[in-house]
Design an enzyme around this catalytic site. Structure first.
Site, PDB file in Angstrom:
ATOM      1  N   GLN A   1      -3.981  -1.119   9.922  1.00 52.08           N
ATOM      2  CA  GLN A   1      -3.949  -2.447   9.296  1.00 52.08           C
ATOM      3  C   GLN A   1      -4.548  -3.499  10.235  1.00 52.08           C
ATOM      4  OE1 GLN A   1      -2.937  -3.209   6.095  1.00 52.08           O
ATOM      5  NE2 GLN A   1      -3.638  -5.286   6.518  1.00 52.08           N
TER       6      GLN A   1
ATOM      7  N   ASP B   1     -10.466   3.207   4.513  1.00 51.78           N
ATOM      8  CA  ASP B   1     -10.832   1.800   4.334  1.00 51.78           C
ATOM      9  C   ASP B   1     -12.354   1.638   4.254  1.00 51.78           C
ATOM     10  OD1 ASP B   1      -8.750  -0.013   4.002  1.00 51.78           O
ATOM     11  OD2 ASP B   1      -8.252  -0.048   6.137  1.00 51.78           O
TER      12      ASP B   1
ATOM     13  N   LYS C   1       0.839  -1.207   0.000  1.00 51.55           N
ATOM     14  CA  LYS C   1       0.000   0.000   0.000  1.00 51.55           C
ATOM     15  C   LYS C   1       0.869   1.249   0.000  1.00 51.55           C
ATOM     16  CE  LYS C   1      -3.714  -2.472   2.385  1.00 51.55           C
ATOM     17  NZ  LYS C   1      -4.351  -2.759   3.686  1.00 51.55           N
TER      18      LYS C   1
END
Ligand code: NDP
Length: 281
Positions: free
Chosen positions: A97, A120, A53
């Protein structure tokens, strides 16, 4: 001939568009688009995902703010970090994460992220906005699937879409995004009776289960569009939830694993980060 849906190709096009948007944002505001990336613990798979990412961000000119914390970090410490990132004007998006270590309440941490920085799309607020059909930052994997369908000109309206999996981050939002585009949606899960019979009704079949090659030839209607979200490790490498070899000749279009949905999830993350930055103006 069956169309092989190429997530790498579409993701590259998205990265190009995002890079242009990031440059325009900088020209107009003098600011760099910024993403904070928080990794707690030493899970090797998570470390790989975070590296990928961050590489995407570097490619498109998004600045990353990297925080690595030990696995025994207290929940309060993590919540304080999220508060600081929420208040930091250089940070337009925050990525924590997952999974987090077992002693940390993931829901509490995710929902602490300001919805406007939740790139997200996992906060209750942004998931609720999908339910209401309102705009907001949408979960990256379902959004990536929608982008693939759009890119390949696949009609959704009036089609029967069957989504296998009802997780909060993939199956449920995916079902709602398909519904928003006027599909007739059926959601399947581990208690669904006669799963193959339900899947065989699908014009668009989305597999988000996490069981290697669970869906075989008996699950595919001739001419169906098959989207395989699953990522499973097997002796032969990464495989999806669909048995690609048997499904491919039956389907009209199908995503491979790897190279289908996976690259799109990452592409949607950087697109959401740009959107979050643009929304501050
Ligand atoms: P979850 O484990 O959270 O959810 C799995 C879902 O599948 C559940 O709803 C479960 O049902 C259902 N399920 C499990 N077994 C069966 C079965 N035998 N028959 C029918 N349904 C079943 O997984 P996620 O949604 O997080 O992820 C799904 C897959 O997608 C995984 O392989 C994951 O690695 C992959 N993934 C890929 C991404 C990408 O970028 N390509 C991003 C995110 C995930 P129940 O609710 O009844 O338990």
């Amino acid at each position: 001939m069956t169309v092989k849906i190429d997530g790498n190709l579409v993701a590259a096009a998205v990265r190009k568009e995002v890079a242009e948007g990031v440059q325009t944002f900088h020209n107009q505001t003098g600011q760099q688009v910024g993403l904070a990336v928080v990794l707690v613990g030493e899970d090797p798979a998570s470390a790989v995902y975070v590296r990928m990412k961050e590489a995407d961000c570097a490619e498109v000119g998004i600045r990353t703010f990297d925080t690595r914390l030990p696995a025994d970090t207290a929940q309060d410490e993590l919540l304080t970090l999220v508060d600081e990132l929420n208040a930091d004007a250089r940070v337009h998006g925050i990525l924590v994460q997952l999974p987090l270590p077992a002693h940390i309440d993931e829901e509490a941490v995710i929902n602490r992220i300001a919805p406007s920085k939740d790139v997200d799309g996992f906060t209750a607020s942004n998931l609720g906005r999908i339910m209401r059909g309102a705009c907001g930052l949408r979960a990256c994997t379902p959004l990536g699937v929608m982008r693939l369908l759009e890119h390949y000109g696949i009609d959704i309206e009036g089609k029967h879409a069957v989504v296998v999996g009802r997780s909060t981050i993939v199956g449920k939002p995916q079902s709602l995004l398909l519904l928003e585009k006027n599909a007739t949606v059926t959601i399947c899960h581990s208690r669904t009776a006669d799963l193959p019979a339900v899947c065989r009704q699908a014009d668009i079949l989305v597999a988000a289960v996490g069981r290697a090659q669970l869906l075989g030839a008996d699950c595919i209607k001739p001419g169906a569009v098959v989207i395989d979200v699953g990522i499973n490790r097997s002796d032969s490498g990464l495989v999806g939830d669909v048995d690609y070899a048997v499904a491919e000749p039956i389907a009209s279009a199908i995503t491979p694993v790897p190279g289908g949905v996976g690259p799109m999830t990452r592409a949607m993350l950087i697109e959401n980060t740009l959107q979050a930055a643009q929304d501050t103006q």
